[in-house]
Scaffold this motif. Structure first.
Motif, PDB file in Angstrom:
ATOM      1  N   TYR A   1      -2.180 -17.184  37.763  1.00 58.92           N
ATOM      2  CA  TYR A   1      -3.394 -16.951  37.132  1.00 58.92           C
ATOM      3  C   TYR A   1      -4.503 -17.372  37.915  1.00 58.92           C
ATOM      4  CZ  TYR A   1      -6.775 -17.867  33.686  1.00 58.92           C
ATOM      5  OH  TYR A   1      -8.193 -18.035  33.094  1.00 58.92           O
TER       6      TYR A   1
ATOM      7  N   ARG B   1     -12.916 -20.385  33.433  1.00 58.40           N
ATOM      8  CA  ARG B   1     -11.826 -19.815  33.321  1.00 58.40           C
ATOM      9  C   ARG B   1     -10.555 -20.536  32.665  1.00 58.40           C
ATOM     10  NH1 ARG B   1     -11.306 -14.747  35.787  1.00 58.40           N
ATOM     11  NH2 ARG B   1      -9.518 -14.520  34.156  1.00 58.40           N
TER      12      ARG B   1
ATOM     13  N   GLU C   1      -7.154 -17.453  27.405  1.00 57.47           N
ATOM     14  CA  GLU C   1      -6.758 -16.724  28.605  1.00 57.47           C
ATOM     15  C   GLU C   1      -5.518 -17.155  29.515  1.00 57.47           C
ATOM     16  OE1 GLU C   1      -9.607 -15.967  31.386  1.00 57.47           O
ATOM     17  OE2 GLU C   1     -11.479 -15.898  29.919  1.00 57.47           O
TER      18      GLU C   1
END
Length: 167
Positions: A34, A49, A54
């Motif tokens: 990721y 992020r 996510e």
């Protein structure tokens, strides 16, 4: 740059870590993949992020998010995953790393990640826990805004019985 392994403070420190296939733990491998994708061509992913929605499925309980304060050089725990808390007997949320006993080696490694803007993997004894029979490994991933100092570190933990393992 090639991974360099060294034994320090009774543990194994692999830095910088560039190859996700070296990681045996599925949560560490998923978070590293990721992190690599989240860089989106930059040297580091943006701190924005670090979004629980996510992040790879199932990883959140195993992570700890540290906020690095470039002005003071201190690291404050923003989030402690439940699996970390359960395995270590410790929840450091809102504490600074320098307030936690047995954390000198961790601070040394955090400072390396911030200064070098690189991830690392470490395995060693669980010195910051109420349980003295466990070892752990941690993948530590730096995050920063473009051209700015590292402001977040995400650590992904794997807790192991008291025996030697490899990444």
């Amino acid at each position: 740059m090639r991974e360099r392994a060294s034994y320090i403070r009774e543990g194994l420190w692999l830095r910088p870590l560039e190859d996700p296939t070296l990681l045996r733990d599925r949560h560490q491998r998923a978070m590293f993949e990721y992190w690599l994708a989240a860089r989106d061509g930059a040297d580091l992913p943006l701190p924005s992020r670090i979004d629980p929605v996510e992040l790879p499925r199932g990883c959140l309980p195993y992570i700890m998010v540290k906020e690095h304060e470039p002005g003071t050089g201190r690291y404050r725990t923003r989030l402690t995953g439940t699996a970390f808390r359960d395995a270590s007997g410790f929840d450091g949320t809102n504490l600074y790393s320098d307030e936690i006993l047995g954390n000198a080696g961790t601070l040394e490694r955090f400072n390396w990640a911030v200064a070098n803007r690189q991830p690392y993997w470490y395995q060693g004894p669980l010195s910051f826990s109420v349980f003295d029979y466990k070892k752990f490994s941690a993948l530590v991933l730096p995050f920063a805004d473009p051209g700015q100092p590292v402001t977040r570190l995400v650590a992904v933990f794997d807790f192991q019985p008291d025996r030697e393992t490899k990444p």
